[in-house]
Design an enzyme around this catalytic site. Structure first.
Site, PDB file in Angstrom:
ATOM      1  N   HIS A 114       0.859  -1.180   0.000  1.00 36.98           N
ATOM      2  CA  HIS A 114       0.000   0.000   0.000  1.00 36.98           C
ATOM      3  C   HIS A 114       0.893   1.226   0.000  1.00 36.98           C
ATOM      4  CE1 HIS A 114      -3.069   2.930   1.010  1.00 36.98           C
ATOM      5  NE2 HIS A 114      -3.989   2.004   0.851  1.00 36.98           N
ATOM      6  N   ASP A 132      -7.206  -5.350   1.283  1.00 37.40           N
ATOM      7  CA  ASP A 132      -7.895  -6.085   0.230  1.00 37.40           C
ATOM      8  C   ASP A 132      -7.679  -7.594   0.385  1.00 37.40           C
ATOM      9  OD1 ASP A 132      -8.881  -3.776  -1.166  1.00 37.40           O
ATOM     10  OD2 ASP A 132      -6.834  -3.424  -1.851  1.00 37.40           O
TER      11      ASP A 132
END
Length: 411
Positions: free
Chosen positions: A303, A351
């Site tokens: 990320h 996710d």
């Protein structure tokens, strides 16, 4: 040159432009908008400007971006702070909030600043009926985000007071829109009777599996963790719409439109399919190798805002460890992370954690996107409330034209 101009000092157009840090033509734009006054130079060499007025405009520009500046770099927000490997809602650790309170409680607190224990969001009959009719009319292959967008539009049409942007009116719309979005989705599991919390109602739209209380707590935590994440693409779209004074339903529609991309809300679906393939093939090595060979990023890893671990993933993985049925998907996710680390060190993001939840619970691949969209609606409303307090239409950056110079002949 000093910040305070000498009494009576006049500036040429070039001097005023230099002091303001703009082009000369922009100085005349300030005159046309009434922000500066000009006077013809007695010598006939153009216009002159009062240095005091120019300096006032300079000081104003330091506090607030002028029209046409890159306002997206200067959006003030008191909602979410991301700091290294932690993130905070209004200064409170967001993962701790998710461990101690439910989604509806946190959402309402984020909007109002007051924690109301046990608060429940309910959908009014007429907007819900309109949303369900609209969703039922969609083709069978429609995705969940398609259904949510249609439900938001239908609920808006059924609300004649949607254009009231008074704070209490917006809060009332928010508390009814979120449950309308959830309750308008088709039921695939056994519906709950009575007044159930939002996570229970959403569960029955995601999987036919009967939930136990630990599973519902995990889903509720996922919703809570995903409420906001600073100025993500969808949130920026929301602030642009709110800057134009779009009503809350339209603001949420703008967010849903930006959310649907594979690099945003739909990313968990890619991770879901990858985990399902790992479980089917019995090993992560071959699946990861296929992604790397094809030049694709391994879904659910890394990320850009966290150099280390995504705190949302850490919290959600911790909750998933309490579910015996999630063990195979959890082990597959950890194997994917460990296998990829031989090539490049990337940590699991939220996710991948959502994918573990959806795979372990018998949900479809798009379930994570649905959870993401419902959860983030609360954050979008919080940002809209902030933007409604700002100067309208401030989200107007100027484009840098790089096409052919005019005049050009007619085509």
């Amino acid at each position: 040159m000093t910040d305070q101009a000498a009494d009576g000092e006049r500036l040429t157009t070039r001097e005023a432009a230099e002091r303001l840090g703009v082009k000369p033509e922009t100085v005349y734009a300030y005159v046309s908008r009434g922000q500066l006054s000009s006077r013809r130079d007695p010598a006939g060499r153009g216009s002159t400007f009062d240095a005091k007025e120019v300096d006032v405009l300079v000081r104003k520009g330091r506090r607030e971006p002028s029209a046409g500046s890159d306002v997206t770099q200067r959006i003030r927000t008191g909602i979410t702070l991301i700091d290294k490997e932690r993130y905070y809602f209004r200064g409170v650790d967001a993962t701790e909030l998710a461990r101690h309170y439910g989604y509806e409680e946190i959402a309402d607190w984020l909007w109002t600043g007051t924690m109301h224990a046990g608060v429940r969001f309910t959908a009014p009959a007429e907007p819900l009926a309109a949303a369900r009719r609209a969703v039922d009319a969609l083709p069978a292959h429609s995705g969940s985000t398609d259904r949510l967008r249609v439900a938001a539009i239908a609920a808006a049409v059924a609300d004649p007071l949607r254009f009231d942007l008074d704070r209490e009116a917006v809060l009332g719309s928010a508390r009814t829109l979120i449950p309308t979005l959830v309750d308008a989705l088709p039921v695939v599991g056994r519906p709950h009777r009575g007044e159930a919390r939002l996570a229970q109602r959403l569960w029955t739209r995601l999987t036919p599996a009967h939930p136990d209380e630990p599973s519902l707590r995990v889903l509720d935590m996922a919703l809570s963790l995903l409420i906001d994440h600073d100025l993500a693409a969808s949130t920026l779209a929301v602030r642009v719409a709110a800057s134009a004074r779009a009503h809350p339903y339209a603001v949420v529609s703008a967010g849903l439109g930006a959310l649907e991309g594979p690099l945003h809300g739909a990313a968990s679906g890619l991770a879901h399919r990858m985990l399902a393939e790992v479980l089917e093939r019995g090993s992560a090595a071959a699946v990861v190798a296929d992604h790397l060979r094809a030049g694709r990023r391994v879904p659910g890893l890394g990320h850009r805002l966290y150099p280390g671990r995504d705190p949302r993933a850490v919290a959600l993985f911790g909750a998933l460890e309490e579910l015996p049925g999630a063990r195979p998907a959890l082990e597959a996710a950890r194997e994917v992370e460990a296998t990829t680390a031989r090539h490049v060190e990337l940590h699991a993001n939220v996710d991948l954690a959502l994918a573990v939840l959806s795979v372990a619970s018998g949900m479809p691949a798009e379930a994570g996107e649905t959870v993401f969209a419902v959860a983030r609606t609360a954050g979008w409303i919080a940002h809209a409330l902030e933007e409604y307090e700002e100067r309208p239409l401030r989200m107007r950056p100027s484009g840098h034209y790089n096409g052919p110079r005019p005049p050009r002949p007619l085509p």
